[in-house]
Enzyme design. Structure first.
Site, mmCIF file in Angstrom:
data_model
loop_
_atom_site.group_PDB
_atom_site.id
_atom_site.type_symbol
_atom_site.label_atom_id
_atom_site.label_comp_id
_atom_site.label_asym_id
_atom_site.label_seq_id
_atom_site.Cartn_x
_atom_site.Cartn_y
_atom_site.Cartn_z
ATOM 1 N N GLY A 1 52.530 30.915 56.112
ATOM 2 C CA GLY A 1 51.418 30.060 55.502
ATOM 3 C C GLY A 1 50.678 29.450 56.833
ATOM 4 N NE ARG B 1 56.565 28.598 63.095
ATOM 5 C CZ ARG B 1 57.451 27.961 62.443
ATOM 6 N NH1 ARG B 1 57.805 28.406 61.297
ATOM 7 N NH2 ARG B 1 58.077 26.898 63.001
ATOM 8 N NE ARG C 1 36.695 28.802 54.153
ATOM 9 C CZ ARG C 1 36.405 28.151 53.121
ATOM 10 N NH1 ARG C 1 37.307 27.105 52.865
ATOM 11 N NH2 ARG C 1 35.232 28.311 52.423
ATOM 12 N NE ARG D 1 55.449 32.860 51.196
ATOM 13 C CZ ARG D 1 55.400 31.870 51.882
ATOM 14 N NH1 ARG D 1 54.700 31.851 52.927
ATOM 15 N NH2 ARG D 1 56.090 30.509 51.398
ATOM 16 C CB SER E 1 59.911 26.984 55.266
ATOM 17 O OG SER E 1 58.554 26.372 54.899
ATOM 18 C CG ASP F 1 62.674 21.418 51.706
ATOM 19 O OD1 ASP F 1 61.925 22.096 52.365
ATOM 20 O OD2 ASP F 1 62.934 21.418 50.529
ATOM 21 N NE ARG G 1 61.094 22.363 60.592
ATOM 22 C CZ ARG G 1 61.476 21.332 60.726
ATOM 23 N NH1 ARG G 1 62.307 20.523 59.806
ATOM 24 N NH2 ARG G 1 61.050 20.348 61.344
HETATM 25 N N1 HPA Z 1 58.470 22.720 47.534
HETATM 26 C C1 HPA Z 1 57.586 23.940 47.439
HETATM 27 N N2 HPA Z 1 57.741 24.473 48.635
HETATM 28 C C2 HPA Z 1 58.388 24.263 49.758
HETATM 29 C C3 HPA Z 1 59.147 23.420 49.572
HETATM 30 C C4 HPA Z 1 59.323 22.652 48.415
HETATM 31 O O1 HPA Z 1 60.215 21.962 48.233
HETATM 32 N N3 HPA Z 1 60.001 23.207 50.684
HETATM 33 C C5 HPA Z 1 59.205 24.507 51.467
HETATM 34 N N4 HPA Z 1 58.379 24.988 50.780
#
Ligand code: HPA
Length: 235
Positions: A21, A25, A44, A88, A91, A204, A217
């Site tokens: 994303g 990165r 961009r 893709r 995370s 998370d 991470r």
């Molecule tokens: N929500 C949406 N996208 C995410 C999250 C989340 O909690 N964590 C990592 N990408």
């Protein structure tokens, strides 16, 4: 020929591309894992690079956050640059107690609360699924390397800061993680008859509120990259 969002010329981008994303990165991936990486895009600040991994040509480019953004970049990669394999690397948040922080999730399918598939005028709902060959190769690589992973459904959500915890309803349907892009990527790939896969590290948990440390991470990210790169060159 370039596009409104990509300055690359035809031939600058490999048939197989990794899609984080975050464009920074993409830069780190190119600098850390690819040899002889050449930048093909900075429009961009959505950085894109092509280099080699174990002698095979591989590209990497940021997608931005959310389905409208990955929809634009993946559509152009497929239709203007003849990219055939889109992986893709992102995370996601855990939506299940079974999903542990740092684990790799491979998105066999993606559910969504988005209207992305509306454009196809389908007389029902679209099950957005990963390419089986990419998924199988990624799964076999994680198995061989001994990386903890799970394979299943994710939720590609349109909203990060939701008014109510909608993820709970999806969790009841067995959804393992929440992210914001894979459904659109899988639809774009399906419509064009090319391959796509989403692989994530669980950063998370929306169940417990825990998050991984920066160090963890980084380590887990390296595992995911190994899986993605080995898959990229096996296809
Ligand atoms: N929500 C949406 N996208 C995410 C999250 C989340 O909690 N964590 C990592 N990408």
């Amino acid at each position: 020929m370039s596009t409104p969002h990509n300055a690359a010329r035809m031939g600058d981008i490999a048939e197989t591309i990794l899609l984080p994303g975050d464009p920074l990165r993409a830069k780190v991936i190119a600098e850390t894992f690819l040899e002889d990486a050449v930048q093909f895009n900075s429009v961009r600040n959505m950085f894109g690079y092509t280099g080699t991994y174990k002698g095979k040509k591989v590209s990497v480019m940021g997608t931005g956050m959310g389905m409208p953004s990955i929809g634009i970049y993946s559509h152009e990669l497929i239709h203007f640059y003849e990219v055939k394999n889109l992986i893709r690397v992102g995370s996601c948040g855990a939506t299940s107690e079974k999903t542990k922080l740092g684990d790799i999730i491979m998105a066999q399918g993606a559910c969504t609360d988005s209207n992305y598939a509306h454009q196809y005028q389908l007389p029902g709902t679209m099950s957005a699924i990963a390419d089986y060959k990419l998924l199988k190769t990624a799964q076999e690589t994680a198995e061989k390397e001994g990386f903890p992973y799970c394979v299943g459904n994710v939720l590609s959500a349109d909203v990060f800061y939701t008014e109510t915890p909608e993820w709970k309803s999806w969790a009841k349907m067995g959804v393992l993680g929440i992210e914001m892009e894979s459904y659109a990527l899988y639809c774009e790939a399906a419509r064009a008859g090319v391959r796509a896969l989403g692989i994530f590290t669980v950063s998370d948990s929306v169940v417990t509120g825990e998050a991984t440390s920066a160090e963890e991470r980084q380590n887990k990210f390296t595992n995911m990259m190994k899986v993605a790169l080995e898959t990229a060159i096996a296809i």
